[in-house]
Motif scaffolding. Structure first.
Motif, PDB file in Angstrom:
ATOM      1  N   LYS A   3       0.822  -1.204   0.000  1.00  0.00           N
ATOM      2  CA  LYS A   3       0.000   0.000   0.000  1.00  0.00           C
ATOM      3  C   LYS A   3       0.863   1.264   0.000  1.00  0.00           C
ATOM      4  O   LYS A   3       0.594   2.222  -0.735  1.00  0.00           O
ATOM      5  N   GLN A   4       1.908   1.260   0.814  1.00  0.00           N
ATOM      6  CA  GLN A   4       2.807   2.418   0.859  1.00  0.00           C
ATOM      7  C   GLN A   4       3.523   2.612  -0.473  1.00  0.00           C
ATOM      8  O   GLN A   4       3.736   3.744  -0.919  1.00  0.00           O
ATOM      9  N   TYR A   5       3.883   1.502  -1.106  1.00  0.00           N
ATOM     10  CA  TYR A   5       4.556   1.579  -2.401  1.00  0.00           C
ATOM     11  C   TYR A   5       3.641   2.213  -3.443  1.00  0.00           C
ATOM     12  O   TYR A   5       4.060   3.087  -4.219  1.00  0.00           O
ATOM     13  N   ILE A  59       1.050   4.209  -2.941  1.00  0.00           N
ATOM     14  CA  ILE A  59       0.838   5.625  -2.623  1.00  0.00           C
ATOM     15  C   ILE A  59       2.044   6.465  -3.031  1.00  0.00           C
ATOM     16  O   ILE A  59       1.906   7.555  -3.605  1.00  0.00           O
ATOM     17  N   ARG A  60       3.253   5.943  -2.767  1.00  0.00           N
ATOM     18  CA  ARG A  60       4.469   6.675  -3.137  1.00  0.00           C
ATOM     19  C   ARG A  60       4.586   6.824  -4.657  1.00  0.00           C
ATOM     20  O   ARG A  60       4.955   7.888  -5.152  1.00  0.00           O
ATOM     21  N   ARG A  61       4.239   5.781  -5.384  1.00  0.00           N
ATOM     22  CA  ARG A  61       4.295   5.853  -6.846  1.00  0.00           C
ATOM     23  C   ARG A  61       3.269   6.834  -7.398  1.00  0.00           C
ATOM     24  O   ARG A  61       3.542   7.558  -8.363  1.00  0.00           O
ATOM     25  N   LYS A  63       8.580  -2.183  -1.849  1.00  0.00           N
ATOM     26  CA  LYS A  63       8.624  -1.427  -0.585  1.00  0.00           C
ATOM     27  C   LYS A  63       8.585   0.062  -0.872  1.00  0.00           C
ATOM     28  O   LYS A  63       9.020   0.511  -1.899  1.00  0.00           O
TER      29      LYS A  63
END
Length: 320
Positions: free
Chosen positions: A2-4, A6-8, A320
């Motif tokens: 999920k963090q990956y 959002i970061r992308r 990640k």
């Protein structure tokens, strides 16, 4: 994961800003505008200046960019100068016509390519492998318009099985199931051409990937354990052979909505690709810019989808 994701997605923001600047500058550097493209002999200089003021073409490039970008942030792509309608409405009117044939050809090409590539690699150097290799080179070497015109000549003109072009039969006015059958009847040839073009390159990827995978130690170990050959090929080997093809799958997302410009011209298919080509020729900048940005966003989302699918296909890849 999920963090990956959002970061992308956050990284896409500066990328989209850069794309919008480049696309707008390139369009501004093209000689002429919508007024000069009309090339009307009755257009006086005063009338042309008045129209440029109405369309906002008389303003400086920087001001035009910020006005356009500000509207894009609110979901307003502007009005098409050629169609006299909002760009979003024009796209919605034509993009689904292109999506139909692109989606069907995508399903068919992947289904055919998977089985052809797998069995071609399993029976390497056999007659089947040679025929598949010949088919691949034919599909990759022949241009789409040549295949399209050849099919029209054979199946439409000489045999009269399928229509020459269009999406529906003129004057038929069919509805419901009859309309669906009429559209399917008209889309058979363009879908066949798109499937042939896509299947050739996809089969090559699957064949190459399978040839590399089936020689690995874990495949020999799986066979030594007494697993069925079908389980070894389709559960263990194919999953790892999918990785190179997943990259191509990410680019299929914008291709579903971009339209096949040449084929739509050949088969007179009312798709968005043909409209996009016309917008460039008549300098319909709002439609051209809006649709280009839409394709750019779909391309970035397609790349993100490829990365996520990589992690699903191969758990060793950590996002990640």
């Amino acid at each position: 994961m999920k963090q990956y994701i959002i970061r992308r997605l956050l990284q896409m923001i500066p990328t989209m800003i850069g794309i919008s600047i480049i696309v707008f500058i390139i369009s501004a550097m093209v000689p002429g505008d919508f007024i000069t493209a009309k090339n009307s002999p009755y257009m006086t200089a005063e009338k042309a200046a008045q129209l440029r003021e109405i369309y906002g073409l008389d303003k400086p490039v920087v001001e035009r960019y910020f006005t356009w970008a500000g509207n894009m942030l609110t979901g307003n792509m502007g009005d098409s100068l050629q169609h006299k309608q909002p760009v979003t409405k024009v796209v919605n009117n034509y993009v689904w016509n292109s999506f139909i044939i692109a989606f069907v050809s995508l399903l068919l090409s992947w289904l055919i390519a998977v089985f052809a590539g797998v069995f071609s690699a399993k029976f390497q150097y056999s007659l089947f492998d040679k025929l598949v290799t010949l088919f691949i080179f034919l599909c990759m070497s022949l241009p789409s318009f040549f295949i399209g015109l050849l099919l029209i000549l054979k199946f439409s003109v000489q045999l009269g099985i399928f229509p020459v072009g269009g999406m529906t039969t003129a004057g038929l006015g069919a509805t419901g199931w009859e309309h669906i059958k009429d559209v399917a009847y008209h889309m058979f040839l363009p879908t066949l051409v798109l499937t042939m073009l896509s299947t050739g390159s996809l089969t090559r990827y699957f064949r190459t990937g399978m040839l590399e995978v089936i020689r690995q130690d874990y495949i020999r170990t799986a066979r030594a354990k007494g697993l069925k050959e079908r389980t070894v090929i389709f559960k263990h080997a194919l999953r790892n052979a999918l990785l190179p093809a997943i990259t191509l799958l990410g680019f299929e997302l914008p291709a579903l909505f971009s339209g096949a410009i040449i084929l739509e011209k050949v088969f007179i298919w009312p798709g968005v690709g043909q409209v996009y080509l016309e917008s460039i020729s008549v300098r319909d900048y709002p439609f051209m810019l809006g649709f280009t940005i839409l394709l750019a966003a779909l391309t970035l989302l397609g790349n993100l989808l490829s990365d996520v699918l990589y992690g699903i296909a191969d758990p060793r890849i950590r996002l990640k």
